[in-house]
Design a protein around this motif. Structure first.
Motif, PDB file in Angstrom:
ATOM      1  N   GLY A   1      20.539  -2.139  15.430  1.00 24.69           N
ATOM      2  CA  GLY A   1      20.142  -1.140  14.444  1.00 24.69           C
ATOM      3  C   GLY A   1      19.183  -0.092  14.948  1.00 24.69           C
ATOM      4  O   GLY A   1      18.495   0.540  14.145  1.00 24.69           O
ATOM      5  N   ASN A   2      19.130   0.116  16.258  1.00 23.40           N
ATOM      6  CA  ASN A   2      18.220   1.127  16.800  1.00 23.40           C
ATOM      7  C   ASN A   2      18.963   2.385  17.236  1.00 23.40           C
ATOM      8  O   ASN A   2      18.536   3.099  18.128  1.00 23.40           O
ATOM      9  N   GLY A   3      20.102   2.641  16.596  1.00 25.90           N
ATOM     10  CA  GLY A   3      20.872   3.834  16.945  1.00 25.90           C
ATOM     11  C   GLY A   3      20.125   5.123  16.693  1.00 25.90           C
ATOM     12  O   GLY A   3      20.261   6.093  17.443  1.00 25.90           O
ATOM     13  N   GLU A   4      19.313   5.148  15.631  1.00 28.09           N
ATOM     14  CA  GLU A   4      18.581   6.374  15.308  1.00 28.09           C
ATOM     15  C   GLU A   4      17.545   6.708  16.376  1.00 28.09           C
ATOM     16  O   GLU A   4      17.177   7.871  16.546  1.00 28.09           O
ATOM     17  N   ALA A   5      17.085   5.688  17.105  1.00 26.93           N
ATOM     18  CA  ALA A   5      16.145   5.954  18.198  1.00 26.93           C
ATOM     19  C   ALA A   5      16.832   6.711  19.338  1.00 26.93           C
ATOM     20  O   ALA A   5      16.213   7.544  20.013  1.00 26.93           O
ATOM     21  N   HIS A   6      18.120   6.430  19.562  1.00 26.93           N
ATOM     22  CA  HIS A   6      18.878   7.116  20.610  1.00 26.93           C
ATOM     23  C   HIS A   6      19.409   8.467  20.135  1.00 26.93           C
ATOM     24  O   HIS A   6      19.578   9.390  20.941  1.00 26.93           O
ATOM     25  N   TYR A   7      19.674   8.576  18.832  1.00 28.24           N
ATOM     26  CA  TYR A   7      20.204   9.821  18.265  1.00 28.24           C
ATOM     27  C   TYR A   7      19.351  10.190  17.055  1.00 28.24           C
ATOM     28  O   TYR A   7      19.760  10.013  15.908  1.00 28.24           O
ATOM     29  N   PRO A   8      18.132  10.697  17.289  1.00 31.95           N
ATOM     30  CA  PRO A   8      17.198  10.967  16.177  1.00 31.95           C
ATOM     31  C   PRO A   8      17.724  12.038  15.235  1.00 31.95           C
ATOM     32  O   PRO A   8      18.452  12.959  15.638  1.00 31.95           O
ATOM     33  N   ARG A   9      17.346  11.907  13.990  1.00 32.98           N
ATOM     34  CA  ARG A   9      17.772  12.863  12.965  1.00 32.98           C
ATOM     35  C   ARG A   9      17.369  14.294  13.331  1.00 32.98           C
ATOM     36  O   ARG A   9      18.085  15.254  13.028  1.00 32.98           O
ATOM     37  N   SER A  10      16.232  14.428  13.986  1.00 33.31           N
ATOM     38  CA  SER A  10      15.734  15.768  14.338  1.00 33.31           C
ATOM     39  C   SER A  10      16.593  16.475  15.386  1.00 33.31           C
ATOM     40  O   SER A  10      16.459  17.677  15.591  1.00 33.31           O
ATOM     41  N   SER A  11      17.486  15.732  16.066  1.00 27.69           N
ATOM     42  CA  SER A  11      18.309  16.347  17.104  1.00 27.69           C
ATOM     43  C   SER A  11      19.547  17.040  16.547  1.00 27.69           C
ATOM     44  O   SER A  11      20.247  17.755  17.265  1.00 27.69           O
ATOM     45  N   PHE A  12      19.812  16.861  15.250  1.00 27.92           N
ATOM     46  CA  PHE A  12      20.966  17.508  14.611  1.00 27.92           C
ATOM     47  C   PHE A  12      20.488  18.837  14.032  1.00 27.92           C
ATOM     48  O   PHE A  12      20.037  18.910  12.885  1.00 27.92           O
ATOM     49  N   VAL A  13      20.593  19.865  14.823  1.00 24.80           N
ATOM     50  CA  VAL A  13      19.919  21.123  14.498  1.00 24.80           C
ATOM     51  C   VAL A  13      20.853  22.248  14.087  1.00 24.80           C
ATOM     52  O   VAL A  13      20.399  23.288  13.611  1.00 24.80           O
ATOM     53  N   VAL A  14      22.165  22.075  14.256  1.00 21.18           N
ATOM     54  CA  VAL A  14      23.108  23.165  13.978  1.00 21.18           C
ATOM     55  C   VAL A  14      23.884  22.854  12.704  1.00 21.18           C
ATOM     56  O   VAL A  14      24.510  21.800  12.592  1.00 21.18           O
ATOM     57  N   ASN A  15      23.820  23.788  11.747  1.00 18.70           N
ATOM     58  CA  ASN A  15      24.606  23.635  10.515  1.00 18.70           C
ATOM     59  C   ASN A  15      26.065  23.968  10.831  1.00 18.70           C
ATOM     60  O   ASN A  15      26.401  25.113  11.113  1.00 18.70           O
ATOM     61  N   CYS A  16      26.929  22.951  10.804  1.00 17.02           N
ATOM     62  CA  CYS A  16      28.344  23.163  11.141  1.00 17.02           C
ATOM     63  C   CYS A  16      29.241  22.847   9.951  1.00 17.02           C
ATOM     64  O   CYS A  16      30.399  22.430  10.128  1.00 17.02           O
ATOM     65  N   THR A  17      28.733  23.030   8.735  1.00 17.03           N
ATOM     66  CA  THR A  17      29.519  22.777   7.535  1.00 17.03           C
ATOM     67  C   THR A  17      30.796  23.610   7.566  1.00 17.03           C
ATOM     68  O   THR A  17      30.741  24.824   7.712  1.00 17.03           O
ATOM     69  N   GLY A  18      31.936  22.935   7.462  1.00 14.37           N
ATOM     70  CA  GLY A  18      33.225  23.624   7.491  1.00 14.37           C
ATOM     71  C   GLY A  18      33.729  23.941   8.872  1.00 14.37           C
ATOM     72  O   GLY A  18      34.780  24.578   9.017  1.00 14.37           O
ATOM     73  N   ASP A  19      33.042  23.483   9.919  1.00 11.40           N
ATOM     74  CA  ASP A  19      33.411  23.901  11.278  1.00 11.40           C
ATOM     75  C   ASP A  19      33.124  22.795  12.283  1.00 11.40           C
ATOM     76  O   ASP A  19      32.386  22.986  13.243  1.00 11.40           O
ATOM     77  N   VAL A  20      33.720  21.613  12.072  1.00 10.89           N
ATOM     78  CA  VAL A  20      33.530  20.467  12.967  1.00 10.89           C
ATOM     79  C   VAL A  20      34.772  20.292  13.831  1.00 10.89           C
ATOM     80  O   VAL A  20      35.898  20.535  13.379  1.00 10.89           O
ATOM     81  N   CYS A  21      34.598  19.865  15.069  1.00 14.29           N
ATOM     82  CA  CYS A  21      35.739  19.633  15.950  1.00 14.29           C
ATOM     83  C   CYS A  21      35.531  18.344  16.735  1.00 14.29           C
ATOM     84  O   CYS A  21      34.437  17.767  16.741  1.00 14.29           O
ATOM     85  N   ARG A  22      36.578  17.894  17.391  1.00 13.33           N
ATOM     86  CA  ARG A  22      36.509  16.682  18.209  1.00 13.33           C
ATOM     87  C   ARG A  22      35.474  16.866  19.309  1.00 13.33           C
ATOM     88  O   ARG A  22      35.436  17.891  19.977  1.00 13.33           O
TER      89      ARG A  22
END
Length: 289
Positions: A109-130
């Motif tokens: 359950g320590n996934g958030e430590a490797h991928y912190p919430r603060s690292s998601f910085v780009v709003n990509c609503t409607g524009d996600v890709c593989r």
């Protein structure tokens, strides 16, 4: 660890507030009913016997605990561990080793430590890709009724995950993403690297953010390919709709039958004179002098 005999469950989000593109509800059901789910090759390949998988999986765990070189493992070893933990098994030996190592790091359950919430910085609503690593929030329902297209909302769940696959449905051309979960919070938290199927409209419903790529130019190319496939799929569907419409129009025309046009009424004196003159000429031609 769940028994091998039990059914694997895939969380699948679907809804129906608008017929084609804007549906509302979420759904959870066995993946054998899901025609847009992961293929069997991604989850069940090679040695699938319960006892065999358990023995091979324990061998992998021993290697991980003792920090041994995983390159000496076989592909069957790696896939046995992945199957035992309900993870994707698609890919080469190197890919499978990387996946199981990541799962081992995040299983507590320590996934958030490797991928912190603060690292998601780009709003990509409607524009996600593989290839995107995304953060989004989804509604969670206690039970979904396929007949009424409704479910009992029990809360929300925030998911951080990696988009490993995207496709369009055959019937309605709806965009579906396979998100490999990195961590989640809220109701019904999902295990690390769980393959979550999400319709595009549900992925974007409550806003979506992503991490930056190491090479954003590469993402531009991947996104362009996605848009090209989407445009082609929409074009095929539009052509099919036009063909069906033409067939319907042609069929309705055949059913109308023969329609006899009414004879023109002779209301004017000029019309009567013209008729008498034509009859007189015909009589002369029939009886020449």
């Amino acid at each position: 660890m769940p028994e091998r005999g039990s059914k694997r469950r895939v969380i699948y989000l679907s809804s129906s507030s608008e017929e084609d593109d804007e549906e509302e509800s979420d759904e959870e059901y066995d993946d054998e009913d899901d025609d847009e789910g992961e293929s069997e090759e991604e989850f069940d390949n090679g040695c699938s016997d319960n006892d065999c998988d358990e023995v091979l999986s324990q061998r992998v765990i021993r290697f991980l605990k003792e920090n041994k070189n995983l390159d000496s493992l076989t592909l069957n070893d790696c896939k046995a561990y992945l199957r035992e933990n309900r993870l994707r098994i698609a890919g080469t030996k190197a890919v499978c080793i990387q996946r199981l190592q990541e799962h081992w790091r995040m299983k507590d359950g320590n996934g958030e430590a490797h991928y912190p919430r603060s690292s998601f910085v780009v709003n990509c609503t409607g524009d996600v890709c593989r290839g995107d690593t995304v953060l989004f929030t989804q509604k969670v329902y206690a039970k979904f009724d396929k007949v009424t297209r409704r479910g009992g909302l029990i809360g929300k769940r925030t998911v951080a995950g990696r988009v490993v696959k995207e496709s369009y449905g055959a019937s309605k051309q709806q965009h579906t993403f396979t998100v490999e979960v990195l961590w989640s919070t809220g109701v019904r938290k999902l295990p690390p690297l769980y393959p979550l199927l999400v319709k595009g409209r549900n992925l974007y419903k409550l806003r979506t953010f992503r991490r930056l790529w190491n090479d954003e130019a590469e993402r531009v190319q991947v996104l362009a390919e996605k848009h090209k496939r989407g445009a082609a799929a929409r074009g095929v569907r539009a052509l099919q709709k036009r063909k069906r419409k033409l067939v319907q129009i042609g069929g309705s025309g055949k059913n109308q039958g023969h329609v006899q046009l009414p004879r023109q009424a002779l209301n004017s004196n000029g019309s009567r004179k013209s008729m008498r003159s034509r009859d007189k000429n015909n009589a002369v031609r029939r009886h020449p002098a």
